[in-house]
Design a protein around this motif. Structure first.
Motif: not given
Length: 139
Positions: A57-78
């Motif tokens: 029942n806790k939130l923890r920091n996750a890894k991610y890229s903060s770069q602008w994406q013109s061809k993002p993963d499907t979930w991000l494009a949706q």
């Protein structure tokens, strides 16, 4: 995501929260992303991410890229399309979840997967029925 939780950013981008749910063992229940979307330039980027595990029942920091994406993963494009193409939402069966605490989202996730699985099974059955009728009319 709710309209009241979509914020305008400098340069025309909008900022909002996006949740990605997981069914696989060993994965978090969901990851909450802070996302910026620039509809005019058709791009998206992640500005923050936290994993939620219902066991802790806790939130923890996750890894991610903060770069602008013109061809993002499907979930991000949706997510981009949900915001930038509101007319397509109904056709693509996209719904907003509304505003709720993390624990409530964690409970709603499995129900959403059950609904999606039922819809996929129903579509497959209808496709078989349509195929059967097509074969009958071809004879």
């Amino acid at each position: 995501m709710g309209k009241e939780y979509i914020f305008n950013r400098p340069g025309g981008a909008k900022s909002l929260g996006v949740y990605q749910f997981y069914e696989e063992p060993g994965k978090p229940t969901f990851t909450a992303y802070d996302v910026e979307i620039d509809c005019a330039k058709n791009r998206v980027r992640i500005t923050g991410a936290q994993d939620f595990r219902s066991v802790f029942n806790k939130l923890r920091n996750a890894k991610y890229s903060s770069q602008w994406q013109s061809k993002p993963d499907t979930w991000l494009a949706q997510s981009r399309d949900f915001l930038c193409k509101p007319v397509d939402r109904q056709v693509r069966k996209m719904e907003r979840l509304g505003v709720m605490p993390a624990s409530q989202i964690a409970k709603a996730g499995p129900q959403l997967f059950q609904i999606l699985n039922r819809e996929a099974a129903k579509a497959a059955i209808m496709q078989k029925i349509d195929g059967g009728f097509a074969q009958m009319s071809a004879k």
